[in-house]
Write a protein that holds these residues in place. Structure first.
Motif, PDB file in Angstrom:
ATOM      1  N   UNK A 185     -36.957 -67.487  56.719  1.00 52.58           N
ATOM      2  CA  UNK A 185     -37.486 -66.448  55.806  1.00 52.58           C
ATOM      3  C   UNK A 185     -38.050 -67.383  54.673  1.00 52.58           C
ATOM      4  N   UNK A 249     -33.441 -71.443  42.640  1.00 56.45           N
ATOM      5  CA  UNK A 249     -34.751 -72.055  42.231  1.00 56.45           C
ATOM      6  C   UNK A 249     -36.008 -70.760  42.010  1.00 56.45           C
ATOM      7  N   UNK A 250     -37.132 -71.640  42.130  1.00 56.63           N
ATOM      8  CA  UNK A 250     -38.135 -70.511  41.857  1.00 56.63           C
ATOM      9  C   UNK A 250     -38.267 -69.400  42.737  1.00 56.63           C
ATOM     10  N   UNK A 251     -37.863 -69.587  43.995  1.00 52.88           N
ATOM     11  CA  UNK A 251     -37.927 -68.643  44.922  1.00 52.88           C
ATOM     12  C   UNK A 251     -36.732 -67.690  45.132  1.00 52.88           C
ATOM     13  N   UNK A 252     -35.500 -68.025  44.926  1.00 52.18           N
ATOM     14  CA  UNK A 252     -34.453 -67.336  44.931  1.00 52.18           C
ATOM     15  C   UNK A 252     -33.329 -67.683  43.999  1.00 52.18           C
ATOM     16  N   UNK A 253     -32.606 -66.770  43.453  1.00 51.94           N
ATOM     17  CA  UNK A 253     -31.324 -66.934  42.871  1.00 51.94           C
ATOM     18  C   UNK A 253     -30.182 -67.132  43.784  1.00 51.94           C
ATOM     19  N   UNK A 255     -27.494 -65.486  43.989  1.00 51.56           N
ATOM     20  CA  UNK A 255     -26.952 -64.416  44.514  1.00 51.56           C
ATOM     21  C   UNK A 255     -27.988 -63.876  45.769  1.00 51.56           C
ATOM     22  N   UNK A 256     -29.186 -64.144  45.469  1.00 51.15           N
ATOM     23  CA  UNK A 256     -30.358 -63.496  46.278  1.00 51.15           C
ATOM     24  C   UNK A 256     -30.131 -64.350  47.499  1.00 51.15           C
ATOM     25  N   UNK A 259     -27.193 -63.025  49.523  1.00 52.69           N
ATOM     26  CA  UNK A 259     -27.660 -61.800  50.112  1.00 52.69           C
ATOM     27  C   UNK A 259     -28.472 -61.975  51.408  1.00 52.69           C
ATOM     28  N   UNK A 260     -29.505 -62.849  51.565  1.00 49.54           N
ATOM     29  CA  UNK A 260     -30.549 -63.026  52.399  1.00 49.54           C
ATOM     30  C   UNK A 260     -29.824 -63.590  53.344  1.00 49.54           C
ATOM     31  N   UNK A 263     -28.051 -61.078  55.432  1.00 47.29           N
ATOM     32  CA  UNK A 263     -29.040 -60.069  56.245  1.00 47.29           C
ATOM     33  C   UNK A 263     -29.515 -60.919  57.562  1.00 47.29           C
ATOM     34  N   UNK A 264     -29.779 -62.152  57.079  1.00 48.73           N
ATOM     35  CA  UNK A 264     -30.506 -62.698  58.271  1.00 48.73           C
ATOM     36  C   UNK A 264     -29.392 -63.293  59.368  1.00 48.73           C
TER      37      UNK A 264
END
Lengths: 274, 797
Positions: A185, A249-253, A255-256, A259-260, A263-264
């Motif tokens: 991702x 980082x800039x792309x993802x916390x 927590x996110x 979560x990813x 899902x992945x």
């Protein structure tokens, strides 16, 4: 984009490379494909005093069927891993993942050994070989030793490799028809994964490793354990981050990212179970 | 000899391959850094690592000891070198605050990247090593990063100004006093929206590069620069350095993209020139990529509030807009004017009464200065009105396309005098929008959306659109005067027919990727009846093209291209007099077709342009009073802007589990009037659309609260590659501009203007069933995912 001054030696064999690195110690860095090291040097984030170029070491670029496993020379380029018929047959997850490293230029220059030795948790091949239960063969002044991928990664850009050791071979167990999936991702095709998942499944057995979910590539043992105990895919996937400690980082916390990952992992296991 | 009466096939409108491409693709094109300049010293600039700090001391002694280092200068060392501060050519109001800005900071640095010291060395490596050896002691100060923080004046950056506010520029147009307020009171429907235009980094593929070469025998100096504006640069560097203008020559070799970022007068240009003169030796500089991210201007950077009032049918009755503009640390060449370029466009393509209330307040921050970036003010305006009209449609619970149709300026209303007094030259918004809908298969997509977007679905379809107008072709000089701009908007052209009937076109436009050489040759070819390959286009060297106002604001074709056509007309007029003399007939009796003059009705009495060109050169047989040579010069001031328009649509699929947005279809229907070369038009649209998609989905200059740029490499600043954007379907309508003889309008910025709102409205449309009504740019997967989380947590539970 001008690196700090450095010296340069070219080794023509693994033994010569190791003797050179023994001589220069921690001031020295191996240069293989250069796609991790050179950008750091150009930004002056890495300033090695000595570069030992192993790019022309002969006989470390190969992919061989060795019975139970496939043996891959450390200097094998990503493009060769990606297109190898032997790997397509016996370790398709690895060749597929190699096809997702960087862009075409990177894959023509970068090497599997360089990527693993650099031990970047955001790289695709450390996690993929980890999921596959690979063994790395390293060579030092006293000869060769084998390190299980699961014991190799020690911290961010840190591995079990001693300063005078060089990765020479990657041994990947044959997948024997296991289902598999590689989920990467990212926001741009050429980027490192924000989160990546390498997974395989054979009946009640599974192997799952995560890209960019901590300071090292992460083996998601809880997920594999749950599958072995007969848990549903979604229940197992909910445990994706049990072993992870992802950064923000800039792309993802954090927590996110967690979560990813769930899902992945779910998507990967579903695909691998088909 | 027979002359065919049929008009020869027109070359205008054909897809002639760009003559620029072979040298670019084979690497033969020479960019500034490719120039071989023996003996040149290399400049490197030490930049502030702090966004806001006092410089306490600078110790350069270690740097001077490095082999190859020739000199190191601080801001104080060079203070007496400058005849004037760096120029801002657009003082938008009489009381605009403009802090003095010099190529190197002396006492205080005001953004990360502000120049602190300049190194000269015999090689690039030594110059770079010297930067690491300079010891600067800073006293860090609180940085002003946030626009609202800047507005509060709690922490004033430029103390002497007493405020962070540079200016407030209002535009209130009311049929009767108070009618805006009244319209909002009476409105059946109202929306009030707030949008943030994130800062963008232009990221031209070629970073900036400069070489200043003093001429060995005389007082003059040549500046080679990767610039969009050699002519403006010549004037401005002469003034800033106090060099007589006639002694300055500026050359822009091949330039690898600009997007506005090379429409500026930069510190490094002035440093190279000043130090080349001081050392009487060439000085060169090339920018590093991360330096480019910090020390070259950035674009956008606005907070917008827009309010629409509408009647029961959704007809817009008033528009109110409040803007806060982020100027960054200093005013660069046209920084303050950027919001003004959008000020007239917040009513978009819609027919509104004189009830328009716009105001922009611009503030200083401790960030890289902003300036014009592709579209400059107009993408921001279009984004606001297009997003707001979608919000109004949601409020009214009607289809947004239907709402637009109720408000479009109608075809028969053109030329249309807008509320602002500006006249929109030509347009047919409905036609372009319907064409876009057909290419999108809008009905089919809506049907599919109904099927797909069911409760529980995780892949949601959305359709977005935007209809835009672009005010471009900068510009009628008198209009620029009314906006306080310090220069005009004309363009110059010279057309010269050489004795052998080859043609030189000299233009004041300065291409950096647009394909002017091809397009201008096509115009001259069409006019003069010569083959396009017989036309050479000379540009971007002030010694060859003495007059010009350069390339920006989609001006080159509607101003510079038209100037060439007019110069060709003048050449033809003169040639006709010579032909009449030699054919012994009256000039009125001649026609000029396919490069040949012939007497109307007796086609065998004819003279080709080739013969006249040679005759004008020998001057053996010219009419009395006729000067030798076949050449004409034109300075053309356009009577109006050009107003290209169009509608873009796209279809997206949003993965609600990850927040990933995939653009399934992108349709761009643009109308730039007559097209000189459709291949080049499509290329401009493709590039522009990708830059708009980049703003919507990928790019943002991210700063931390201390003013550090977190996206200073291409690993963090996400310029999309070909693999990250969809195939683009281009369609077009053709509504010629009545204001120029070619019927053309600009196309350089259109794609960028249309694309961002198209993508963002599609994303919101996809997520509307989840209660999502707004989305920040860039709509990164994380932003989309979080927005979904907030909407579903807040609303539906």
């Amino acid at each position: 984009m001008i690196p700090a001054a450095f010296d340069y030696k070219r080794a023509s064999s693994a033994a010569e490379a190791i003797s050179l690195v023994s001589q220069y110690g921690s001031d020295a860095k191996f240069l293989a494909g250069g796609h991790s090291l050179l950008p750091l040097m150009k930004l002056r984030l890495a300033q090695p005093a000595m570069l030992i170029d192993i790019g022309r070491v002969k006989d470390l670029s190969y992919i061989k069927d060795a019975g139970n496993h496939i043996a891959i020379g450390a200097l094998t380029r990503h493009m060769d891993v990606e297109t190898s018929k032997v790997l397509h047959e016996h370790a398709p997850l690895l060749s597929h993942a190699a096809g997702h490293v960087g862009d075409a230029q990177v894959r023509h220059r970068g090497t599997i050994g360089g990527s693993i030795a650099h031990a970047d948790p955001a790289s695709d091949l450390p996690a993929t070989t980890l999921a596959l239960g690979a063994t790395y063969v390293v060579q030092g002044p006293k000869g060769q030793r084998e390190i299980a991928a699961a014991n190799f990664y020690k911290g961010f850009l840190e591995s079990d490799l001693a300063a005078d050791e060089m990765l020479v071979e990657i041994r990947v167990p044959k997948m024997q028809g296991a289902g598999w999936s590689f989920q990467k991702f990212n926001r741009r095709a050429q980027d490192w994964a924000i989160v990546g998942v390498a997974a395989w499944r054979r009946k009640g057995e599974a192997g799952v490793a995560l890209v960019n979910m901590g300071s090292t590539p992460i083996l998601a043992t809880s997920v594999a354990g749950a599958i072995a105990k007969g848990a549903s895919i979604s229940d197992a996937a909910a445990m994706a981050s049990n072993e992870a400690d992802p950064q923000s980082d800039l792309n993802a916390s954090t927590e996110y990212r967690k979560h990813l990952a769930s899902v992945l992992v779910r998507r990967a296991l579903e695909a691998a179970s088909k | 000899m027979t002359i065919t009466e049929n008009k020869p096939t027109s070359i205008i409108g054909t897809r002639l391959l760009r003559r620029e491409d072979p040298p670019l693709l084979t690497g033969e094109a020479k960019f500034t850094n490719d120039l071989n300049i023996p003996g040149a010293l290399h400049l490197a600039v030490l930049r502030s690592p702090f966004a806001h700090a006092r410089i306490k001391s600078i110790n350069v002694s270690a740097a001077l000891k490095i082999a190859g280092v020739v000199a190191v200068y601080t801001g104080k060392d060079l203070q007496s070198t400058w005849a004037a501060p760096m120029p801002c050519a657009w003082p938008v109001t009489a009381d605009m605050k403009n802090p003095p800005h010099f190529p190197l900071a002396s006492d205080k640095v005001n953004y990360v990247g502000d120049g602190v010291a300049a190194v000269l060395a015999t090689n690039e490596t030594a110059s770079r090593d010297a930067l690491d050896a300079i010891d600067v002691e800073y006293e860090p100060l609180q940085a002003v990063v946030d626009l609202e923080d800047a507005l509060s004046d709690k922490n004033v950056i430029h103390k002497d100004l007493g405020t962070n506010k540079s200016y407030t520029w209002p535009l209130l147009v009311e049929e009767t006093p108070g009618c805006v307020e009244e319209a909002f009171k009476k409105a059946k429907y109202k929306v009030k929206e707030r949008y943030v235009q994130q800062r963008l980094i232009p990221m031209a593929m070629e970073p900036r590069a400069i070489a200043a070469v003093p001429q060995p025998f005389g007082g003059d100096i040549t500046l080679y620069s990767a610039t969009q504006i050699p002519h403006i640069l010549k004037v401005m560097t002469a003034l800033t350095l106090g060099i007589p203008e006639q002694q300055v020559r500026v050359v822009a070799p091949s330039v690898g993209g600009g997007f506005g970022s090379k429409l500026d007068v930069y510190a490094e240009e002035l440093l190279c020139m000043a130090l080349a003169r001081k050392h009487n030796t060439p000085v060169r500089w090339v920018e590093e990529r991360s330096e480019n991210a910090q020390a070259t201007i950035q674009g956008r950077g606005q907070i917008q509030e827009i309010e629409l009032a509408a009647d029961e049918k959704g007809k817009i009755t008033a528009v109110r807009v409040r803007i806060v503009g982020d100027m960054g640390a200093y005013l660069q060449l046209v920084t303050p004017g950027v919001p003004l370029l959008g000020a007239f466009l917040y009513a978009g393509v819609y027919d509104i009464p004189k009830a328009y209330d716009f105001s922009c307040t611009s503030v200083f921050t401790n960030l890289t200065p902003t300036d014009a970036y592709r579209g400059a003010g107009r993408p921001e305006a279009t984004y606001a009105i297009e997003m707001a009209i979608e919000a109004l449609a949601r409020e009214m619970k009607i289809d947004p396309f239907e709402l637009r149709k109720r408000n479009y300026i109608k075809k028969e209303q053109f030329p249309y005098t807008a509320f602002s007094g500006l006249t929109y030259d030509s347009g047919d918004h409905l036609l372009a929008a319907e064409k876009a809908a057909t290419l999108t298969d809008l009905a089919g997509v809506r049907a599919q959306q109904k099927k797909q977007n069911v409760p529980g679905a995780t892949k949601l379809l959305g359709v977005g659109m935007s209809s835009y107008f672009e005010m471009c072709g900068l510009a009628p000089s008198r209009v620029l005067a009314s906006l306080n701009y310090s220069a005009g908007g004309w363009e110059a052209a010279t057309v010269r027919v050489l004795p052998t009937n080859k043609v030189q076109v000299i233009t004041g436009t300065s291409p950096h990727g647009q394909g002017h050489e091809t397009s201008w040759a096509m115009i001259a070819s069409e006019k003069l009846g010569v083959a396009p390959e017989d036309v050479d286009v000379l540009h971007s060297d002030t010694a060859i093209s003495a007059l010009g106002l350069d390339t920006y604001g989609s001006r080159s074709l509607p101003v510079g291209g038209v100037a060439i056509a007019l110069a060709c007309d003048k050449v033809i007029e003169k040639a006709k007099l010579i032909a009449a003399h030699q054919l012994e007939c009256a000039a009125e009796d001649l026609q000029f077709v396919g490069g040949t003059f012939s007497v109307k009705g007796s086609p065998d009495r004819a003279l080709p342009l080739a013969a006249i060109a040679f005759g004008a050169f020998t001057a053996h047989n010219l009419p009395d009073g006729c000067e030798p040579n076949l050449e004409a010069q034109v300075s053309y001031d356009p009577p109006n802007f050009s107003w290209p328009f169009g509608t873009h649509m796209c279809v997206v699929e949003v993965d609600t589990e990850t927040g990933a947005v995939k653009i399934l279809k992108y349709i761009a229907v643009d109308d730039c009037g007559n097209q000189i070369n459709p291949l080049i038009v499509e290329g401009q649209v493709h590039g522009g659309v990708v830059q708009g998609i980049a703003q919507a989905l990928f790019e943002e200059a991210v700063y931390d609260s201390d003013g550090n740029l977190k996206t200073s490499t291409l690993a963090e600043y996400l310029v999309p590659a070909a693999s990250d954007v969809p195939a683009i379907t281009t369609g077009h309508t053709i509504t010629p501009s009545p204001t120029n003889q070619l019927g053309v309008k600009g196309i350089g910025e259109a794609g960028t203007i249309g694309a961002a709102p198209t993508v963002m409205t599609a994303i919101i449309d996809a997520l509307s069933s989840l209660g999502v009504t707004s989305m920040a740019m860039p709509a990164s997967p994380q932003t989309v995912w979080k927005t979904i989380q907030e909407a579903t947590r807040g609303g539906k539970k």
